[in-house]
Design an enzyme around this catalytic site. Structure first.
Site, PDB file in Angstrom:
ATOM      1  N   GLU C  66      39.627  49.531  97.945  1.00  0.00           N
ATOM      2  CA  GLU C  66      39.156  50.738  97.265  1.00  0.00           C
ATOM      3  C   GLU C  66      38.620  50.442  95.877  1.00  0.00           C
ATOM      4  O   GLU C  66      37.638  51.048  95.432  1.00  0.00           O
ATOM      5  CB  GLU C  66      40.269  51.783  97.195  1.00  0.00           C
ATOM      6  N   PHE C  89      42.485  58.899 101.940  1.00  0.00           N
ATOM      7  CA  PHE C  89      43.489  59.901 101.567  1.00  0.00           C
ATOM      8  C   PHE C  89      43.601  59.858 100.041  1.00  0.00           C
ATOM      9  O   PHE C  89      43.650  58.766  99.464  1.00  0.00           O
ATOM     10  CB  PHE C  89      44.885  59.552 102.102  1.00  0.00           C
ATOM     11  N   ASP C  91      46.101  60.236  98.410  1.00  0.00           N
ATOM     12  CA  ASP C  91      47.364  59.544  98.132  1.00  0.00           C
ATOM     13  C   ASP C  91      47.159  58.074  97.764  1.00  0.00           C
ATOM     14  O   ASP C  91      48.046  57.459  97.193  1.00  0.00           O
ATOM     15  CB  ASP C  91      48.256  59.597  99.369  1.00  0.00           C
ATOM     16  N   HIS C 135      51.065  60.425 102.444  1.00  0.00           N
ATOM     17  CA  HIS C 135      49.840  60.845 103.128  1.00  0.00           C
ATOM     18  C   HIS C 135      49.686  62.365 103.179  1.00  0.00           C
ATOM     19  O   HIS C 135      48.969  62.873 104.033  1.00  0.00           O
ATOM     20  CB  HIS C 135      49.804  60.315 104.572  1.00  0.00           C
TER      21      HIS C 135
HETATM   22  C1  LIG Z   1      45.458  51.430 100.157  1.00  0.00           C
HETATM   23  C2  LIG Z   1      45.257  52.020 101.510  1.00  0.00           C
HETATM   24  N1  LIG Z   1      44.007  52.211 101.940  1.00  0.00           N
HETATM   25  C3  LIG Z   1      43.779  52.734 103.151  1.00  0.00           C
HETATM   26  C4  LIG Z   1      44.810  53.087 103.974  1.00  0.00           C
HETATM   27  C5  LIG Z   1      44.546  53.750 105.315  1.00  0.00           C
HETATM   28  N2  LIG Z   1      44.858  52.847 106.395  1.00  0.00           N
HETATM   29  C6  LIG Z   1      46.059  52.851 107.003  1.00  0.00           C
HETATM   30  S1  LIG Z   1      46.204  51.643 108.140  1.00  0.00           S
HETATM   31  C7  LIG Z   1      44.637  51.100 107.837  1.00  0.00           C
HETATM   32  C8  LIG Z   1      44.108  49.931 108.563  1.00  0.00           C
HETATM   33  C9  LIG Z   1      44.935  48.752 108.258  1.00  0.00           C
HETATM   34  O1  LIG Z   1      44.423  47.662 108.942  1.00  0.00           O
HETATM   35  P1  LIG Z   1      45.293  46.358 109.030  1.00  0.00           P
HETATM   36  O2  LIG Z   1      45.760  45.972 107.671  1.00  0.00           O
HETATM   37  O3  LIG Z   1      44.500  45.365 109.762  1.00  0.00           O
HETATM   38  O4  LIG Z   1      46.592  46.796 109.835  1.00  0.00           O
HETATM   39  P2  LIG Z   1      46.664  47.336 111.326  1.00  0.00           P
HETATM   40  O5  LIG Z   1      46.549  48.818 111.269  1.00  0.00           O
HETATM   41  O6  LIG Z   1      45.586  46.704 112.098  1.00  0.00           O
HETATM   42  O7  LIG Z   1      48.029  46.931 111.793  1.00  0.00           O
HETATM   43  C10 LIG Z   1      44.029  51.858 106.853  1.00  0.00           C
HETATM   44  C11 LIG Z   1      42.660  51.674 106.364  1.00  0.00           C
HETATM   45  C12 LIG Z   1      46.106  52.899 103.475  1.00  0.00           C
HETATM   46  N3  LIG Z   1      47.182  53.254 104.198  1.00  0.00           N
HETATM   47  N4  LIG Z   1      46.311  52.350 102.249  1.00  0.00           N
END
Ligand SMILES: Cc1ncc(C[n+]2csc(CCOP(=O)(O)OP(=O)(O)O)c2C)c(N)n1
Ligand SMILES: Cc1ncc(C[n+]2csc(CCOP(=O)(O)OP(=O)(O)O)c2C)c(N)n1
Ligand SMILES: [Mg+2]
Ligand SMILES: [Mg+2]
Lengths: 340, 350, 340, 350
Positions: C66, C89, C91, C135
């Site tokens: 981000e 989000f 959050d 969230h």
């Molecule tokens: C700082 C932040 N940005 C975005 C998100 C939204 N988000 C939750 S899971 C996810 C994907 C995560 O991908 P990865 O790290 O590969 O884990 P996976 O879900 O594949 O286990 C995102 C973008 C978040 N939770 N925290």
């Protein structure tokens, strides 16, 4: 207060360090971490002398990685240590707020009270010396808005020491915001109130109790931190003009001593809030709402809010002083409210 | 899960069956089956009361639900080296690690069902599982579980123990600033941490190649002067072997390591994810690591039908017991919604 | 409103996308960036269809970085593009707030107006579906407290489209906060007000003007976003009991339409603020202060503030509904204020 | 600055005097002298009215003041490859880069003096210099200048130009999350960016070895599949050569590069810094890069006393003109303190 064998004249910075020292003496799980907190002693003197006394295993310089080292503090606290972690300027919160507000502050709740985070986050706040828009903010409203962390902001040496002891002993996270202008630094303009007699013995100041810094009957000024000094200066001046100002030093924003606010306004019927943070969506509105939640008719005149008027803090001295809540604006506000 | 009709390829013996005890191998299998059984139960429970129209906020288990089916080899292989005195910080997809690390199934299920008997008395939910008994925690903010793990490791180091912390992220999260800061600080202070990256090819709908400028996060370990390893084939024994080295290094006081495992997201990112973006969907079931490993152990003479049935039955029993416990547990009292925001003098006991 | 040739029934999400589409059609410097905004179409439908229409050079999936991609948006805006950047989000602000509040929001001021940052930061807010403490937040108070960014939060399809057009055309940064519960998503419980007739033609809704969503004489309810729906529901119910509720939909927090608040309170003398953000140091206090700044005697009864009572948002449904400003709490507050 | 009495060692010819035109070499020298002259003037002005007791908020130039004396080779060597159409995002220590990139000295000085004629009409100050004419900016938050540079590069790329962005941090800042995220994103999208790390050994009082787990940040480039180079000796021509390669690569559309330069913080972190923590203080003056380079150019027959005098005099004249301009400029009107927080329809013209 005059000096006795049991007190010393200390600056707020020294009193703060005194409070930390006492707790580090009695509890070896207390450590101090942050940028330039070791050999440098803290840019604003918040840790001066600690390295010499406690060594590099307990007073620890970190890389410029706020997310990592604040998170480290959280994990250490979860495992029973009592870390004090310094965010050099509160203005830097934007690079590490997730650890602060989504982790440090929420773990207790999310765990249903099963995990505690006994951590103190210290941070320097405030302007008045032309440090520009990214190094001059107070931002306590930002922290106080978000649940799960106590927020204290001492205005003087006595409170700085006592609130520090309370913060370290608290079983939950406490954000300890020290205004550069109350620290009594030799290299910055200071108010006489930045130096005072402080008991040598450890003591605590309870978190969540405001202090009536000056008793008065005409107008209530609710304020915190450096603005307490300005408000008292103005109050002394106005006493000659028959305006009897009560000054309430909140000392903490979370918990907020709403009862003290209401009690004072009940007496004076007139309210001025002085706040070095931004005007809108912050402390000044919350103080007002503490009254109107109970009884708006206590307010016999419009409230005056003397705060930073929703612009970034300008660099040029004249501009900066135009937006800070300094003596002139405070005085004008009190006079207006008293006369309304 | 079902065993594929055609026998899947045996797991590559990286890490070496010769080095690993039969009992350990069965344990790895058992852990994976338990984790999968739990996820299958969650899948069932989650969807059971959201029909006909899917409403994310409805049902006994509402909210986002990120299940880890397919990623069991990572959790099983890593946690096999840990005791409950070691810490684990997991991600938004935490169940497999929680289970492999020994978090109480009843309390965990109860938390997911939002009950007062849950790990967080229903306050936390599935992305916020905190278990002091096993030093387990997780976070819904990607990569932000890394920094607290440093602190746990720091405290363990201070106390002169050989306890360690394991910190987990996904491959998507490895592009977040917290990843970099944590690796640097851990390496600098030689903290006893093992960093795990679960590369399941996807960050929600974004394929790895569109998020990450290098093919392997192991390459990033060099940026911190720490050992880095990538396990390419979602094979539990390879994970076990690599984790063994990293854990030993950490316990010996030699500092952190980074391990990336190329694993598999068997299901959607969260439940309700239609996965229209996913081109690899067809061959996904065939890559399920559990039947593969089961086949390997059968070939090695370590498992037979009876043993498999017993392991599955035992897993099912534990999981169903946990689900039943959760469902029968009281809901939190709304009048108590404000408790626990601050530390309570009574130690937080209800 | 009934459907004519010139309007279509749209959900808020579709109206928002409609607004973006129109601006992308007329100005090729407008692009949309963020996590899962391409093929996925935005987790909450904020960009659905844009990739198909504008292609991957203008609708761009980012890594989960981000700070980097919001900063990228800032730099692109400085060079004359008009990026819309999505923070999935709100959050998650803690991992990237520095770019947002210290850069995006301050560059105009720090440069003395010489540099403009025409950027829109879109972000999903709000709870009500058991997504837990990280969230489910609104946090508009956090953004509105910090100077230099406008903050809008539409409650309905018409405003969503018109405010989006205004936000994109604004020469400064605008934070556009869309509540998941107003988007009209098929997979989430929704209020009927999340779908409405929307003109096909582009139009703007000015930023900074509140809307009287319902005219009334007994009590003023000041609110924003999803809570507008709840407040209107309750108002309809209470009409039968002779309580005539005026509902003011702020539509933007920055600028705040203080005149509209004061005008309504001048009429009713009674104020309820409904806010899905945290209670303290936020919107509700600021709304109150907007009145007491002018004349506290306009308030003929204590103000009721229906907000999230300063705890993290709990997961369990019953707990979450206990802290959210839902119908029951709003109704009780209005009744109490009307009767006081 | 003063020329040391004993001739300093000649600059290593890395990057090669044979490859670099005499006029370019003199330009590099000229830029460094101009930057140094400016910093010396700031030093003088800053301290002139803070005596006897140092009060940071007092005087015509109040606030924190981070001067870049000793780091001129980095700015001169990099910016020699840029035109004012290229962007530069600098740090809290920005003057040398601003000067090397051609920011108007009068407007810059006026900003530092907090005047209405300044780059930011006195609103910004020395850490917040924004110059649309040269696409120059800086930030007081470490590492946070990297991300906006990506966006400038992105916009340049979109417009089909070969303009590029240069993003600068210190070595301390290279441990901040923004560093990692920016490098990954730039590499992934092949953005025309050159990342510069100024390693001056210190992050305020913290020595590099206590902040950074690797000896060279160039090693971190591999974590993003981009070229990384470390220049060990604060030599302007070595910087020039490396920057030339990186800039060419960026202009050609081949993506970003990382260059770390081991440079020198000649003075304190900020003015008022007593540097008690600094053990290397004694030999610092002897490492001043400007006399060293001057000696090299004299040896090469490119400079003589007259030329040096002319260059210094010209620099002094420009700087003093800028300082005079600043001092004679009007202060901002406090009544206008609230302007510019939001974009103004009139284009921000006063
Ligand atoms: C700082 C932040 N940005 C975005 C998100 C939204 N988000 C939750 S899971 C996810 C994907 C995560 O991908 P990865 O790290 O590969 O884990 P996976 O879900 O594949 O286990 C995102 C973008 C978040 N939770 N925290
Ligand atoms: C995020 C953030 N953390 C801390 C600071 C305070 N700070 C300002 S300069 C500095 C040291 C920076 O060191 P380095 O990056 O090496 O640059 P140098 O000062 O040596 O040029 C620090 C810690 C800051 N400005 N921003
Ligand atoms: Mg993934
Ligand atoms: Mg440095």
């Amino acid at each position: 207060m005059t000096a006795t064998a049991d007190t010393h004249r200390l600056t707020t910075a020294k009193a703060m360090v005194d409070g930390i020292t006492a707790e580090m003496d009695r509890d070896e799980s207390v450590i101090y971490l942050g940028e330039d907190v070791g050999a440098y002693g803290g840019i604003f003197g918040s840790s001066t002398g600690l390295l010499d006394r406690f060594g590099a295993t307990r007073v620890i310089d970190t890389p410029i990685s706020e997310t990592a080292f604040i998170g480290l503090g959280i994990g250490a606290a979860v495992e029973g240590m009592r870390p004090i972690v310094e965010l050099m300027f509160v203005d830097f919160f934007g690079v590490c707020m997730d650890q602060i507000y989504n982790h440090m502050a929420k773990i207790s709740y999310e765990s249903g009270g099963n995990v505690k985070v006994p951590m103190v986050l210290t941070t320097a706040v405030g302007g008045g010396y032309s440090d520009g828009a990214q190094h001059s903010q107070c931002l306590w409203g930002t922290f106080a808005h978000l649940p799960g962390m106590k927020v204290v902001a001492p205005s003087n040496p006595y409170d700085a020491k006592g609130l520090m002891a309370s913060a370290i002993r608290d079983d939950g996270p406490v954000v300890y915001m020290f205004h550069k202008g109350v620290m009594g630094l030799v290299w910055m303009a200071k108010n006489q109130r930045a130096i005072d007699e402080v008991p040598d013995e450890p003591y605590t100041v309870p978190i969540g109790q405001a202090r009536v810094a000056r008793t008065g009957s005409s107008v209530t000024v609710v304020t915190v931190s450096l603005s307490v000094h300005h408000a008292l200066d103005v109050a002394e001046k106005l006493a000659g003009d028959g305006i009897d100002v009560e000054v309430l030093d909140l000392r903490s924003l979370v918990p907020l001593d709403r009862a003290a606010i209401v009690a004072s306004v009940r007496k004076t019927g007139r309210l001025v809030v002085v706040d070095e943070d931004y005007l809108s969506y912050g402390l000044s509105g919350e103080v007002v709402a503490s009254v109107t939640d109970v009884d708006p008719s206590l307010l016999r005149a419009p409230v005056a809010r003397v705060a930073v008027p929703d612009v970034p803090i300008p660099y040029a001295h004249a501009l900066e002083y135009a937006v800070l809540p300094r003596h002139d604006r405070i005085e004008a506000a009190i006079r207006a409210v008293a006369a309304a | 899960m079902t065993v594929p009709t055609a026998p899947p390829p045996a797991e590559a013996p990286d890490g070496g069956p010769e080095k690993i005890e039969g009992e350990t191998r069965i344990d790895l299998y058992r852990t994976m089956v338990l984790a999968r059984t739990f996820e299958e139960a969650m899948l069932r429970e989650y969807h059971s009361d959201k029909r006909p129209g899917f409403d994310i906020g409805k049902g006994l288990v509402p909210g986002e639900m990120h299940l880890a089916a397919g990623q069991e080899p990572v959790a099983a292989g890593v946690c096999a080296h840990l005791s409950t005195g070691d810490a684990v910080t997991a991600t938004h997809r935490p169940h497999h690690f929680a289970i492999a690390h020994g978090v109480d199934l009843r309390k965990m299920a109860a938390e997911i069902f939002g009950r007062e008997t849950g790990l967080g008395r229903g306050r936390g939910g599935h992305m916020h599982l905190f278990d002091p008994a096993t030093h387990f925690s997780c976070s819904g903010i990607i990569a932000e579980g890394y920094p607290p793990a440093l602190g746990q490791a720091f405290a363990f180091q201070r106390k002169g123990t050989d306890r360690i912390a394991v910190a987990v992220t996904g491959e998507g999260a490895a592009n977040q600033g917290a990843f970099h800061e944590s690796l640097n600080l851990a390496a600098l202070w030689k903290l006893p941490v093992v960093f795990i990256v679960e590369d399941n090819d996807w960050g929600i709908s974004v394929p790895r190649a569109e998020s990450t400028s290098v093919p392997s996060n192991a390459a990033r370990a060099a940026a911190y002067d720490m050992p880095g390893e990538r396990i390419e084939d979602n094979a539990v024994e390879a994970v076990y072997a690599a984790a063994g080295r990293a854990v030993a290094r950490a316990r010996a006081g030699d500092g952190p390591s980074l391990i990336e495992v190329h694993t598999l997201r068997l299901w959607g990112h969260f439940e309700g994810d239609a996965q229209a973006y996913r081109k690899d969907l067809e061959d996904v079931p065939g890559r399920d690591p559990i039947p593969t490993y089961e086949y390997t152990l059968r070939e090695a003479g370590l498992l037979d039908d009876a043993a498999v049935q017993q392991i599955r039955a035992s897993a099912a029993e534990k999981v169903e017991d946990a689900v039943t416990f959760a469902k029968e547990s009281p809901e939190p009292d709304p009048a108590q919604a404000l408790r626990y925001a601050f530390a309570e003098p009574d130690g937080g006991a209800a």
